[in-house]
Structures are given as structure tokens and as C-alpha cells.
Scaffold this active site. Structure first.
Site, PDB file in Angstrom:
ATOM      1  N   ASN A 228       0.884  -1.169   0.000  1.00 14.08           N
ATOM      2  CA  ASN A 228       0.000   0.000   0.000  1.00 14.08           C
ATOM      3  C   ASN A 228       0.923   1.221   0.000  1.00 14.08           C
ATOM      4  O   ASN A 228       1.691   1.415   0.933  1.00 14.08           O
ATOM      5  CB  ASN A 228      -0.879  -0.022   1.254  1.00 14.08           C
ATOM      6  CG  ASN A 228      -1.824   1.170   1.294  1.00 14.08           C
ATOM      7  OD1 ASN A 228      -1.559   2.220   0.712  1.00 14.08           O
ATOM      8  ND2 ASN A 228      -2.924   1.010   1.993  1.00 14.08           N
TER       9      ASN A 228
ATOM     10  N   TYR B 102     -13.430  14.378 -14.232  1.00 14.82           N
ATOM     11  CA  TYR B 102     -12.100  13.875 -13.852  1.00 14.82           C
ATOM     12  C   TYR B 102     -11.557  14.669 -12.656  1.00 14.82           C
ATOM     13  O   TYR B 102     -10.799  14.153 -11.835  1.00 14.82           O
ATOM     14  CB  TYR B 102     -11.148  13.928 -15.046  1.00 14.82           C
ATOM     15  CG  TYR B 102     -10.005  12.940 -14.958  1.00 14.82           C
ATOM     16  CD1 TYR B 102     -10.254  11.565 -14.864  1.00 14.82           C
ATOM     17  CD2 TYR B 102      -8.685  13.364 -14.956  1.00 14.82           C
ATOM     18  CE1 TYR B 102      -9.216  10.653 -14.780  1.00 14.82           C
ATOM     19  CE2 TYR B 102      -7.630  12.458 -14.880  1.00 14.82           C
ATOM     20  CZ  TYR B 102      -7.907  11.116 -14.794  1.00 14.82           C
ATOM     21  OH  TYR B 102      -6.871  10.213 -14.710  1.00 14.82           O
TER      22      TYR B 102
ATOM     23  N   LYS C  84      -2.904  14.080 -11.810  1.00 16.66           N
ATOM     24  CA  LYS C  84      -2.140  13.685 -13.011  1.00 16.66           C
ATOM     25  C   LYS C  84      -1.209  14.806 -13.456  1.00 16.66           C
ATOM     26  O   LYS C  84      -0.117  14.545 -13.959  1.00 16.66           O
ATOM     27  CB  LYS C  84      -3.090  13.296 -14.146  1.00 16.66           C
ATOM     28  CG  LYS C  84      -3.857  11.995 -13.911  1.00 16.66           C
ATOM     29  CD  LYS C  84      -2.958  10.820 -13.597  1.00 16.66           C
ATOM     30  CE  LYS C  84      -3.710   9.490 -13.612  1.00 16.66           C
ATOM     31  NZ  LYS C  84      -2.911   8.374 -13.063  1.00 16.66           N
TER      32      LYS C  84
ATOM     33  N   ALA D 118     -10.661   1.270 -11.657  1.00 19.45           N
ATOM     34  CA  ALA D 118     -10.410   2.675 -11.308  1.00 19.45           C
ATOM     35  C   ALA D 118     -11.217   3.612 -12.199  1.00 19.45           C
ATOM     36  O   ALA D 118     -11.820   4.571 -11.712  1.00 19.45           O
ATOM     37  CB  ALA D 118      -8.913   2.987 -11.416  1.00 19.45           C
TER      38      ALA D 118
HETATM   39  P1  NAD Z   1      -7.165  -0.467 -11.888  1.00 16.62           P
HETATM   40  O1  NAD Z   1      -8.280  -0.236 -10.934  1.00 16.62           O
HETATM   41  O2  NAD Z   1      -7.087  -1.785 -12.540  1.00 16.62           O
HETATM   42  O3  NAD Z   1      -5.768  -0.143 -11.219  1.00 16.62           O
HETATM   43  C1  NAD Z   1      -5.617   0.806 -10.180  1.00 16.62           C
HETATM   44  C2  NAD Z   1      -4.692   0.167  -9.172  1.00 16.62           C
HETATM   45  O4  NAD Z   1      -4.342   1.099  -8.159  1.00 16.62           O
HETATM   46  C3  NAD Z   1      -5.320  -1.051  -8.487  1.00 16.62           C
HETATM   47  O5  NAD Z   1      -4.518  -2.178  -8.703  1.00 16.62           O
HETATM   48  C4  NAD Z   1      -5.310  -0.665  -7.012  1.00 16.62           C
HETATM   49  O6  NAD Z   1      -5.061  -1.768  -6.180  1.00 16.62           O
HETATM   50  C5  NAD Z   1      -4.144   0.320  -6.993  1.00 16.62           C
HETATM   51  N1  NAD Z   1      -4.143   1.170  -5.794  1.00 16.62           N
HETATM   52  C6  NAD Z   1      -5.113   2.029  -5.391  1.00 16.62           C
HETATM   53  N2  NAD Z   1      -4.756   2.580  -4.198  1.00 16.62           N
HETATM   54  C7  NAD Z   1      -3.529   2.053  -3.877  1.00 16.62           C
HETATM   55  C8  NAD Z   1      -2.640   2.211  -2.791  1.00 16.62           C
HETATM   56  N3  NAD Z   1      -2.925   3.020  -1.759  1.00 16.62           N
HETATM   57  N4  NAD Z   1      -1.482   1.507  -2.799  1.00 16.62           N
HETATM   58  C9  NAD Z   1      -1.183   0.674  -3.810  1.00 16.62           C
HETATM   59  N5  NAD Z   1      -1.967   0.478  -4.872  1.00 16.62           N
HETATM   60  C10 NAD Z   1      -3.132   1.168  -4.899  1.00 16.62           C
HETATM   61  O7  NAD Z   1      -7.323   0.713 -12.983  1.00 16.62           O
HETATM   62  P2  NAD Z   1      -6.384   1.179 -14.202  1.00 16.62           P
HETATM   63  O8  NAD Z   1      -7.292   1.975 -15.058  1.00 16.62           O
HETATM   64  O9  NAD Z   1      -5.637   0.038 -14.761  1.00 16.62           O
HETATM   65  O10 NAD Z   1      -5.394   2.203 -13.506  1.00 16.62           O
HETATM   66  C11 NAD Z   1      -3.978   2.099 -13.581  1.00 16.62           C
HETATM   67  C12 NAD Z   1      -3.369   3.454 -13.885  1.00 16.62           C
HETATM   68  O11 NAD Z   1      -3.712   3.838 -15.219  1.00 16.62           O
HETATM   69  C13 NAD Z   1      -3.849   4.603 -12.993  1.00 16.62           C
HETATM   70  O12 NAD Z   1      -2.785   5.473 -12.711  1.00 16.62           O
HETATM   71  C14 NAD Z   1      -4.878   5.291 -13.879  1.00 16.62           C
HETATM   72  O13 NAD Z   1      -5.088   6.648 -13.519  1.00 16.62           O
HETATM   73  C15 NAD Z   1      -4.161   5.171 -15.200  1.00 16.62           C
HETATM   74  N6  NAD Z   1      -4.975   5.432 -16.390  1.00 16.62           N
HETATM   75  C16 NAD Z   1      -6.139   4.749 -16.590  1.00 16.62           C
HETATM   76  C17 NAD Z   1      -6.907   5.003 -17.708  1.00 16.62           C
HETATM   77  C18 NAD Z   1      -8.207   4.273 -17.932  1.00 16.62           C
HETATM   78  O14 NAD Z   1      -9.038   4.752 -18.716  1.00 16.62           O
HETATM   79  N7  NAD Z   1      -8.425   3.137 -17.316  1.00 16.62           N
HETATM   80  C19 NAD Z   1      -6.469   5.945 -18.650  1.00 16.62           C
HETATM   81  C20 NAD Z   1      -5.276   6.627 -18.437  1.00 16.62           C
HETATM   82  C21 NAD Z   1      -4.530   6.355 -17.289  1.00 16.62           C
END
Ligand code: NAD
Length: 258
Positions: free
Chosen positions: A67, A158, A165, A198
Site C-alpha cells: 500500500n 475527472y 495527473k 479505477a
Molecule cells: P485499476 O483499478 O485496474 O488499477 C488501479 C490500481 O491502483 C489497483 O490495482 C489498485 O489496487 C491500486 N491502488 C489504489 N490505491 C492504492 C494504494 N494506496 N497503494 C497501492 N496500490 C493502490 O485501474 P487502471 O485503469 O488500470 O489504472 C492504472 C493506472 O492507469 C492509474 O494510474 C490510472 O489513472 C491510469 N490510467 C487509466 C486510464 C483508464 O481509462 N483506465 C487511462 C489513463 C490512465
């Protein structure tokens, strides 16, 4: 040729098979990297068993709880990396969090608590993980994070995550400037919208995806695999001259004005 054989890669942020981090881990593994995985521990151990089962085919040689708000866990993670691997080559920072009320409605409604939490988990964590990784990247290395165009332009709902970000993208530049002398490269991928755990928390994510499908030059959004492929490239020697950059993997959406 893209080849990550002999590289130790620590991947954060896998929650399930939709996670972008899962797409990245698979492509790093396909390119020959030795994979280590961190997961967000919860009281009932659900993430541990779910993520553990999912990543089994990649034979991770390291699987640890982390975490990012828990300094002791962050330190223990990198102590384990040092003990088991000796050196670290690749760090994937692929995590973010904001509470629901920080992701809908009027931006100015956000509480100090929700704002601080989003910035701490989603932006400061790149600094703390990079700080811990730096002494282990003894042969140089590559640090990669995930960002979104909502950190540069206003995207409905957002909200606070956009501020996080923006901070994250500036972290990339300051960290790249600091660590380049050690041949550690720091970059970000700005991914198009993908349905994940997320992103489901962001109000109107499906509308965002449909909008991109209508407007982006490629008339679609992107897949975890496409993001994973770019991640593998950026973490490889093929990208040895690239640092401090945000690379858009968004089917071209970012270039459009209307
Ligand atoms: P996801 O929910 O699969 O991944 C988010 C992860 O963050 C999870 O594995 C969760 O366990 C982890 N997390 C949250 N709080 C935490 C903490 N305190 N300590 C450790 N881990 C923690 O969703 P995702 O969309 O794959 O997100 C991954 C990254 O990609 C993020 O930074 C997100 O902003 C970014 N992103 C996502 C998108 C999209 O559309 N999905 C687009 C651009 C960027």
C-alpha cells in the site's frame, strides 16, 4: 529487437484482468523480463488471492503487499527486491485512487481530505517508489507511470484526478532530470480511456469512451495490450534516448481540437 531478458521488472497496480498493469506485466514477460508483482493488501486478503491467481502464468519471482500510503510496506517491498534480485531494472507505477466525491460534480466541492488523499496515492507515490528504487537501479533503469489527458486539459468529472495527473506528469520531469546521471530513465504513458475498476469510479466513463470512438483519428480507444507494448518499448534499450516524456497511447485523441 525488443528484448528484456535479464531485466528485473517490478509491476504495481494489478487488481484484475482489466487492469492496465496486467496488460503491461504480460508484455514485459513476453519480452523476457523477470516479473515481480505488488498488490494492494486488504483485510480479507481478497486482492492477494485474486491477483496471485491471475499472475501465476507469468511465474512472478516476487509477490509482495504494498500500500503506497504505508511507508513501512514501501520500504519492505524494496528490501525484498534487494534481497531476492540484488538489482532492479524496471519499475512500473500503474496505480491511482480518488474517492467518489472527488470524481463527480463541481470540482470546487472537493474536501481537503479527498484532495490530499488523491494527490498522495496518485502522485506522491511515484516520488516515494522512485526514491526507494534508485539505489537498486545499479545498472541504470527505467521507471514508467500511467497518466491521462485529464491532467493537461479539462475532462468532465475527472476533477481532482486531473490535478493529481498534472502533478504526476511534473514528477516525471523532475525525477528524469535528477536520475538521468545514473542512467535511470523516467517516462509516462498517457493512455486513452479503458474500462477498469479505477476508471469506473470516474463519472461518465462510458460517455468518455464513446466520445473518443467518435473523434479519435483511429475511431476507437486503445487496449491494455497496446499500452503494454508501448510500456515494453519504453522500458527497453530501444528507448535508451527517451526520458522525461509523456507518450500518448490514445488512438490519436489528444491532437484533436474538435
Ligand atoms: P485499476 O483499478 O485496474 O488499477 C488501479 C490500481 O491502483 C489497483 O490495482 C489498485 O489496487 C491500486 N491502488 C489504489 N490505491 C492504492 C494504494 N494506496 N497503494 C497501492 N496500490 C493502490 O485501474 P487502471 O485503469 O488500470 O489504472 C492504472 C493506472 O492507469 C492509474 O494510474 C490510472 O489513472 C491510469 N490510467 C487509466 C486510464 C483508464 O481509462 N483506465 C487511462 C489513463 C490512465
Amino acid at each position: 529487437m525488443l528484448n528484456l531478458t535479464g531485466k528485473n521488472a517490478l509491476v504495481t497496480g494489478i487488481a484484475n484482468n482489466r487492469s492496465i498493469a496486467w496488460g503491461i506485466a504480460q508484455q514485459l514477460h513476453a519480452a523476457g523480463a523477470n516479473i515481480g508483482v505488488t498488490y494492494l493488501p486488504d483485510e480479507k486478503g481478497r486482492f492477494e488471492s485474486k491477483v496471485g491467481e491471475l499472475v501465476e502464468p507469468l511465474n512472478p519471482s516476487l509477490f509482495v503487499p504494498c500500500n503506497v500510503q504505508n511507508e513501512a510496506q514501501v520500504q519492505a517491498t524494496f528490501d525484498t527486491v534487494k534481497e531476492k534480485w540484488g538489482k532492479l531494472d524496471i519499475l512500473i507505477h500503474c496505480l491511482a485512487f480518488a474517492s467518489k466525491d472527488a470524481l463527480v460534480g463541481d470540482f470546487s466541492n472537493v474536501s481537503r481530505e479527498a484532495f490530499t488523499q488523491a494527490l498522495d496515492i496518485s502522485a506522491y507515490s511515484l516520488v516515494s517508489l522512485s526514491h526507494a528504487a534508485k539505489p537498486l537501479m545499479t545498472e541504470g533503469g527505467s521507471i514508467l507511470t500511467l497518466t491521462y489527458v485529464g491532467g493537461v486539459k479539462v475532462i468532465p468529472n475527472y476533477n481532482t484526478m486531473g490535478i493529481a495527473k498534472a502533478a504526476l506528469e511534473m514528477n516525471v520531469r523532475y525525477l528524469a532530470a535528477e536520475m538521468g546521471v545514473h542512467n535511470i530513465r523516467v517516462n509516462g504513458i498517457s493512455a486513452g480511456p479503458i474500462r477498469t475498476l479505477a476508471s469506473s469510479a470516474v463519472g461518465g466513463i462510458l460517455d468518455m469512451i464513446h466520445h473518443v470512438e467518435n473523434v479519435a483519428p483511429l475511431r476507437r480507444t486503445v487496449t491494455q495490450k497496446e499500452v503494454g507494448n508501448t510500456a515494453a518499448f519504453l522500458c527497453s534499450d530501444l528507448a535508451s534516448g527517451i526520458t522525461g516524456q509523456i507518450v500518448y497511447v490514445d488512438a490519436g485523441y489528444e491532437i484533436m481540437g474538435m
